[in-house]
Design a protein around this motif. Sequence first.
Motif, short mmCIF file in Angstrom:
data_model
loop_
_atom_site.label_atom_id
_atom_site.label_comp_id
_atom_site.label_asym_id
_atom_site.label_seq_id
_atom_site.Cartn_x
_atom_site.Cartn_y
_atom_site.Cartn_z
N GLN A 145 0.83 -1.18 0.00
CA GLN A 145 0.00 0.00 0.00
C GLN A 145 0.88 1.24 0.00
OE1 GLN A 145 -2.50 -0.26 3.40
NE2 GLN A 145 -3.92 -1.67 2.45
N ALA A 146 0.28 2.39 -0.34
CA ALA A 146 0.97 3.67 -0.28
C ALA A 146 0.37 4.48 0.86
CB ALA A 146 0.83 4.43 -1.61
N VAL A 147 1.06 5.55 1.24
CA VAL A 147 0.54 6.42 2.27
C VAL A 147 -0.79 7.02 1.81
CG1 VAL A 147 1.74 8.44 1.39
CG2 VAL A 147 1.09 8.36 3.79
N PRO A 148 -1.80 7.17 2.71
CA PRO A 148 -3.07 7.75 2.29
C PRO A 148 -2.87 9.13 1.70
CG PRO A 148 -3.25 6.81 4.48
CD PRO A 148 -1.81 6.78 4.12
N THR A 149 -3.59 9.44 0.63
CA THR A 149 -3.50 10.76 0.01
C THR A 149 -4.88 11.40 0.01
OG1 THR A 149 -3.84 9.76 -2.17
CG2 THR A 149 -1.57 10.12 -1.47
N ALA A 150 -4.88 12.73 0.08
CA ALA A 150 -6.15 13.45 0.08
C ALA A 150 -6.79 13.37 -1.29
CB ALA A 150 -5.90 14.90 0.48
N GLU A 152 -10.14 14.59 -3.75
CA GLU A 152 -11.12 15.67 -3.87
C GLU A 152 -12.50 15.18 -3.44
OE1 GLU A 152 -12.82 18.81 -7.23
OE2 GLU A 152 -11.26 17.35 -7.74
N GLY A 153 -13.11 15.94 -2.55
CA GLY A 153 -14.45 15.61 -2.08
C GLY A 153 -14.49 14.61 -0.95
N VAL A 154 -13.34 14.04 -0.54
CA VAL A 154 -13.29 13.04 0.52
C VAL A 154 -12.59 13.63 1.73
CG1 VAL A 154 -12.45 10.77 1.21
CG2 VAL A 154 -13.28 11.14 -1.12
N VAL A 155 -13.25 13.61 2.89
CA VAL A 155 -12.65 14.13 4.11
C VAL A 155 -11.89 12.99 4.80
CG1 VAL A 155 -13.08 15.19 6.34
CG2 VAL A 155 -14.50 15.81 4.39
N ASN A 156 -10.58 13.00 4.69
CA ASN A 156 -9.72 11.99 5.29
C ASN A 156 -8.62 12.72 6.06
OD1 ASN A 156 -8.16 9.85 6.05
ND2 ASN A 156 -7.55 9.24 3.98
N PRO A 157 -8.82 13.02 7.34
CA PRO A 157 -7.86 13.85 8.07
C PRO A 157 -6.47 13.23 8.17
CG PRO A 157 -9.49 12.89 9.56
CD PRO A 157 -9.97 12.64 8.17
N ARG A 158 -6.37 11.89 8.12
CA ARG A 158 -5.05 11.27 8.23
C ARG A 158 -4.27 11.29 6.91
NH1 ARG A 158 -8.15 8.58 11.94
NH2 ARG A 158 -7.23 8.31 14.02
N ALA A 159 -4.89 11.83 5.87
CA ALA A 159 -4.19 11.95 4.60
C ALA A 159 -3.36 13.23 4.53
CB ALA A 159 -5.18 11.91 3.44
N ASP A 189 -10.55 20.10 10.43
CA ASP A 189 -10.96 21.30 9.69
C ASP A 189 -10.15 21.47 8.41
OD1 ASP A 189 -12.83 21.87 11.61
OD2 ASP A 189 -11.57 23.30 12.70
N ASP A 190 -8.83 21.23 8.52
CA ASP A 190 -7.97 21.35 7.35
C ASP A 190 -8.37 20.33 6.28
OD1 ASP A 190 -6.62 23.36 8.60
OD2 ASP A 190 -4.91 22.14 9.21
N ALA A 191 -8.72 19.10 6.72
CA ALA A 191 -9.13 18.07 5.77
C ALA A 191 -10.44 18.46 5.08
CB ALA A 191 -9.29 16.73 6.49
N LYS A 192 -11.36 19.06 5.84
CA LYS A 192 -12.63 19.49 5.24
C LYS A 192 -12.37 20.59 4.21
CE LYS A 192 -15.60 18.35 9.17
NZ LYS A 192 -16.47 18.90 10.24
N ARG A 193 -11.45 21.52 4.52
CA ARG A 193 -11.13 22.57 3.57
C ARG A 193 -10.49 21.98 2.31
NH1 ARG A 193 -11.13 27.83 5.35
NH2 ARG A 193 -9.59 28.38 3.76
N ARG A 194 -9.62 20.99 2.50
CA ARG A 194 -8.97 20.34 1.35
C ARG A 194 -10.02 19.65 0.48
NH1 ARG A 194 -3.92 17.73 0.63
NH2 ARG A 194 -3.10 19.26 2.11
N ALA A 195 -10.97 18.94 1.13
CA ALA A 195 -12.00 18.23 0.38
C ALA A 195 -12.91 19.20 -0.37
CB ALA A 195 -12.83 17.36 1.32
N ALA A 196 -13.10 20.40 0.20
CA ALA A 196 -13.97 21.39 -0.43
C ALA A 196 -13.24 22.23 -1.48
CB ALA A 196 -14.57 22.32 0.63
N GLY A 197 -11.94 21.97 -1.65
CA GLY A 197 -11.18 22.72 -2.64
C GLY A 197 -10.73 24.08 -2.16
N LEU A 198 -10.78 24.32 -0.82
CA LEU A 198 -10.37 25.60 -0.26
C LEU A 198 -8.89 25.57 0.09
CD1 LEU A 198 -13.42 26.22 2.11
CD2 LEU A 198 -13.01 27.21 -0.16
N PRO A 199 -8.21 26.70 0.09
CA PRO A 199 -6.80 26.72 0.44
C PRO A 199 -6.61 26.41 1.92
CG PRO A 199 -7.63 28.95 0.21
CD PRO A 199 -8.72 28.04 -0.27
N PRO A 200 -5.47 25.87 2.29
CA PRO A 200 -5.22 25.56 3.71
C PRO A 200 -5.12 26.84 4.53
CG PRO A 200 -3.23 25.25 2.43
CD PRO A 200 -4.33 25.50 1.44
#
Length: 230
Positions: A145-150, A152-159, A189-200
């Motif tokens: 497996q590879a490290v989890p990656t963020a 688009e549209g998926v909230v995965n905080p550990r990515a 919160d950062d993961a939700k922003r990433r999933a929504a396409g917002l800047p960190p």
Amino acid sequence: MTEEEAIQIAEYVAAACPAQKFGEFTPDVWGEILAPYDVNDARRAVIDLARRQRWISPGEIVDEVKARRAERIELAHVVYDGDPLETGAQSAASRRALITAAADGHLPPRTPAAALGTADRLALPPGEPGPYTKRIAAARAAVGQAVPTAREGVVNPRAIPCRICQALPGTSCEVRGRRMRDVHPARLDDAKRRAAGLPPIDPDAARAAEDRIRAATAALAAQAVTTEET
């Protein structure tokens, strides 16, 4: 272990223990007993046993091999944080594969994660795209497996990394050196922003905003005290 390798082990024992008798079908029986084990592990087991005793049974070879495999697992300090997108069965299969890889000698002895230095924690295995600890790198490599990656549209905080405890992608958040069951709210919160396409969020800007809020709160509290006194 193949049938030919089992014959080699029987011959190896005969050479190490010349007084031990072997029958015509001894290699066949030994082959069935030793079939699940690696021939190199069995050969090293024979050497260790021959240094301690005059006779060697196949059961003793099996015990020695099992002890060696258990030692490899212990020295590898196997840790698998898992993937939030895995099912329970997939996570269990991944951990079993990792333990098997350690027992087979594919994972070298490692220092527990708490004792790793900064350079060791940030080292990357060949071909991996992002930073995470050597332990997680070994786990991912062992189970393919590879490290989890963020995504688009998926909230995965550990990515994503955590800006609170500095946890790296693929690892859990920590508080005072202990792994958390959940992640820090800021990481979520950062993961939700990433999933929504917002800047960190800029950490410096966030701290400045918090300072402004604290200053405004203190000013209002001071104003309230002054009003009550008058």
